[in-house]
Scaffold this motif. Structure first.
Motif, mmCIF file in Angstrom:
data_model
loop_
_atom_site.group_PDB
_atom_site.id
_atom_site.type_symbol
_atom_site.label_atom_id
_atom_site.label_comp_id
_atom_site.label_asym_id
_atom_site.label_seq_id
_atom_site.Cartn_x
_atom_site.Cartn_y
_atom_site.Cartn_z
ATOM 1 N N SER A 54 0.795 -1.173 0.060
ATOM 2 C CA SER A 54 0.014 0.092 0.002
ATOM 3 C C SER A 54 0.774 1.308 -0.195
ATOM 4 O O SER A 54 0.617 2.316 -0.843
ATOM 5 C CB SER A 54 -1.070 0.048 0.967
ATOM 6 O OG SER A 54 -1.704 1.232 1.192
ATOM 7 N N ASP A 86 -3.902 5.622 3.553
ATOM 8 C CA ASP A 86 -4.299 5.226 2.219
ATOM 9 C C ASP A 86 -5.937 5.693 2.250
ATOM 10 O O ASP A 86 -6.524 5.021 3.278
ATOM 11 C CB ASP A 86 -4.245 3.683 2.216
ATOM 12 C CG ASP A 86 -4.723 3.101 0.895
ATOM 13 O OD1 ASP A 86 -5.653 3.641 0.451
ATOM 14 O OD2 ASP A 86 -4.220 2.012 0.552
ATOM 15 N N TYR A 126 -2.779 -2.471 -6.970
ATOM 16 C CA TYR A 126 -1.889 -1.298 -6.536
ATOM 17 C C TYR A 126 -0.589 -1.186 -7.349
ATOM 18 O O TYR A 126 -0.033 -0.219 -7.830
ATOM 19 C CB TYR A 126 -1.610 -1.369 -5.163
ATOM 20 C CG TYR A 126 -2.767 -0.689 -4.311
ATOM 21 C CD1 TYR A 126 -3.970 -0.608 -4.790
ATOM 22 C CD2 TYR A 126 -2.323 -0.425 -3.104
ATOM 23 C CE1 TYR A 126 -4.956 -0.013 -3.808
ATOM 24 C CE2 TYR A 126 -3.266 0.219 -2.294
ATOM 25 C CZ TYR A 126 -4.498 0.238 -2.686
ATOM 26 O OH TYR A 126 -5.416 0.577 -1.888
#
Length: 309
Positions: A129, A144, A188
């Protein structure tokens, strides 16, 4: 089995359709399996590839990376090899087997660089992340927006780890063909690939081919789509970008990855269209009947088996 008919130069528009034949037993859930991993092919040993492993660390010392370098055993050491850098390296390594390596050794014999974490999990969610997502206007690592318990926005320092630590180490181990050096990432990781495209300044053009598999384009209020719209891109002749996406959206009530995007095809079309208008040689590859999570395996095997770089 995936049947692919991709002739890059033959297509003038930015949409490629892939015909897929796959088992009905495929799991349609997009949620990743986070069970701990056992031994992989590097631990077991291969007749066709030798593996070298090196550890690295983030600049803030909060994330520890494990990199697997796979080099074909029978190659001319004076000859430059094509290379594929792969994000989510732990999960990638769990999917490599001896038959695949045999096939690779009989054709282009690419070097494989799987960039993972010092973990036994297939996906190190909190670390990826941070590393795979682009920053906001502040340029800082912040919570995030999709998972506030995690941090995000560290793509720039992570890219420096790749350019300044991982790549120099790889280059001491094997001679690579810079005209055929690719970067692949999913979800991601797909955002990181696109972010690398946007930041491919003259001194950072380290890849010839970019593979963004099911990028999470709605993440952070569509931060990446906005960045693409506003970007000025320094794109070299011969570089190529392939955005790879499935067309399956789960019905309500089914387990669904938060990174899946109900408008994923249109968002990908917009991204590819905007990038093409900025001079990027960009294409969209669609996988019928595959979900966000399933595109991980399908795109990875396509890139490896069908020599897309």
């Amino acid at each position: 089995m995936i049947v692919v008919n991709v002739l890059w130069k033959k297509f003038g528009f930015h949409l490629l359709i892939i015909s897929l034949c796959f088992s009905a037993a495929l799991n349609v859930s997009a949620k990743p399996d986070l069970k701990p991993l056992g031994e992989n092919i590097a631990d077991q040993g291969s007749q066709y590839y030798q593996f070298k492993v090196q550890n690295f660390q983030s600049a803030d010392r909060l994330r520890n990376y494990k990199v697997w370098l796979a080099i074909p055993k029978h190659h001319n050491k004076n000859q430059s090899l094509p290379a594929l850098y792969l994000l989510d390296g732990n999960s990638v390594m769990s999917r490599l087997d001896e038959q695949l390596l045999k096939n690779l050794s009989e054709h282009d014999r690419p070097a494989l660089i799987a960039i993972g974490y010092q973990s036994n999990l297939p996906f190190e969610s909190a670390s990826r992340s941070v590393d795979y997502t682009p920053p906001d206007e502040s340029g800082k690592i912040t919570p995030d927006p999709r998972n506030p318990e995690r941090m995000a926005g560290g793509s720039h320092p992570f890219r420096r780890v790749i350019f300044e630590q991982i790549m120099p180490w790889v280059n001491t181990q094997v001679k690579l063909d810079m005209q055929r050096t690719a970067l692949w990432g999913h979800s991601y990781g797909g955002l990181f690939v696109l972010d690398t495209v946007l930041n491919a300044h003259q001194n950072e053009q380290r890849f010839s081919h970019y593979f963004a598999a099911s990028p999470s384009l709605t993440w952070a209020d569509s931060r990446m789509l906005k960045a693409i719209e506003n970007a000025q891109i320094d794109w070299k002749k011969g570089q190529k970008l392939l955005v790879m996406e499935g067309d399956l959206i789960q019905s309500k009530g089914e387990r669904m990855s938060p990174n899946a995007d109900s408008l994923m095809i249109e968002n990908n079309r917009q991204a590819v269209r905007d990038l093409a208008n900025k001079g990027v040689d960009a294409r969209l590859m669609l996988y019928p009947h595959l979900s966000h999570g399933q595109v991980f395996q399908a795109s990875l095997m396509d890139v490896l088996n069908n020599r897309l770089f």
